[in-house]
Design an enzyme around this catalytic site. Structure first.
Site, PDB file in Angstrom:
ATOM      1  CG  HIS A   1       0.325   7.063   5.340  1.00  0.00           C
ATOM      2  ND1 HIS A   1       1.363   7.508   6.122  1.00  0.00           N
ATOM      3  CD2 HIS A   1       0.538   5.741   5.153  1.00  0.00           C
ATOM      4  CE1 HIS A   1       2.174   6.480   6.390  1.00  0.00           C
ATOM      5  NE2 HIS A   1       1.693   5.400   5.818  1.00  0.00           N
TER       6      HIS A   1
ATOM      7  N   GLY B   1       0.850  -1.182   0.000  1.00  0.00           N
ATOM      8  CA  GLY B   1       0.000   0.000   0.000  1.00  0.00           C
ATOM      9  C   GLY B   1       0.885   1.230   0.000  1.00  0.00           C
TER      10      GLY B   1
ATOM     11  CG  HIS C   1      -0.866   1.481   7.141  1.00  0.00           C
ATOM     12  ND1 HIS C   1      -0.021   1.039   8.142  1.00  0.00           N
ATOM     13  CD2 HIS C   1      -0.099   2.265   6.333  1.00  0.00           C
ATOM     14  CE1 HIS C   1       1.190   1.562   7.948  1.00  0.00           C
ATOM     15  NE2 HIS C   1       1.169   2.304   6.850  1.00  0.00           N
ATOM     16  CD  GLU C   2      -0.884   2.623   2.624  1.00  0.00           C
ATOM     17  OE1 GLU C   2      -0.390   3.770   2.607  1.00  0.00           O
ATOM     18  OE2 GLU C   2      -0.222   1.628   2.925  1.00  0.00           O
TER      19      GLU C   2
ATOM     20  CD  GLN D   1       3.335   5.887   2.797  1.00  0.00           C
ATOM     21  OE1 GLN D   1       2.406   5.362   2.212  1.00  0.00           O
ATOM     22  NE2 GLN D   1       4.293   5.179   3.398  1.00  0.00           N
TER      23      GLN D   1
ATOM     24  CB  CYS E   1       4.862   2.023   7.376  1.00  0.00           C
ATOM     25  SG  CYS E   1       4.463   3.582   6.564  1.00  0.00           S
ATOM     26  CG  LEU E   2       6.648   1.009   1.330  1.00  0.00           C
ATOM     27  CD1 LEU E   2       6.239   1.353  -0.091  1.00  0.00           C
ATOM     28  CD2 LEU E   2       7.748  -0.033   1.333  1.00  0.00           C
TER      29      LEU E   2
HETATM   30 ZN    ZN Z   1       2.455   3.505   5.781  1.00  0.00          ZN
END
Ligand code: ZN
Length: 172
Positions: A138, A45, A134-135, A50, A92-93
């Site tokens: 963000h 995701g 989660h996304e 981000q 998470c990236l």
């Molecule tokens: Zn994330």
């Protein structure tokens, strides 16, 4: 095009993204770049914020972890959610090498814009729902750390600072 994914504590991760006009001709390119970046970085995701694109766009591919949904969401909102919650380990990236157990709704109904045909509803459950929530966080300037208690959070903050330092050294 592969975009640069920002690491915590980059200030772009704290911003609330703005709604977008789904007919804006730039949006398909942003979506394609988000998918390309997500796959290149082995994520499931990615939210536009981000990559310091402050627009309400996110992509998920739950099929990478046994889910069903691979989709981009434009201006998404949660319309309904299950009472049931589940706790799973999330990564998470923007937080390389750090994982934490986070509680999320087991299922959600999401309304979002499509590129061509107005708003639509999508039903998400299990890994798809977790990844989506989660996304979506963000896009509101919230990260998975924000769901943790202070002690756990401090521990992981130390770890993430070390990991990011290591990465920055390697890429210099
Ligand atoms: Zn994330």
């Amino acid at each position: 095009m592969i975009l640069e994914v920002k690491y915590w504590p980059d200030p772009c991760l704290k911003k609330e993204a703005l709604e977008v006009d789904p007919t804006d001709p730039g949006i398909p390119t942003i979506i394609a770049n988000l998918f390309e970046t997500m796959y290149a970085r082995r994520g499931m995701g990615l939210a536009a914020t981000q990559c310091d694109i402050q627009q309400r766009i996110l992509v998920i591919d739950g099929t990478l972890a046994g889910g069903k949904i691979k989709q981009a969401f434009i201006n998404p909102v949660i319309k309904e959610k299950t009472e049931k919650k589940i706790i799973t380990e999330e990564g998470c990236l923007s937080f390389p090498g750090v994982y934490a157990r986070v509680e999320r709704y087991e299922g959600v109904i999401v309304e979002s814009d499509t590129l061509t045909s107005g708003r639509e509803d999508v039903i998400l459950s299990g890994v798809d729902a977790v990844c989506f929530q989660h996304e979506l966080d963000h896009l509101n300037g919230v990260v998975f750390f924000d769901h943790l208690g202070p002690a756990k959070r401090r521990l992981l903050e130390e770890k993430i600072r070390k990991n990011v330092k290591k990465i920055n050294r390697r890429t210099k």
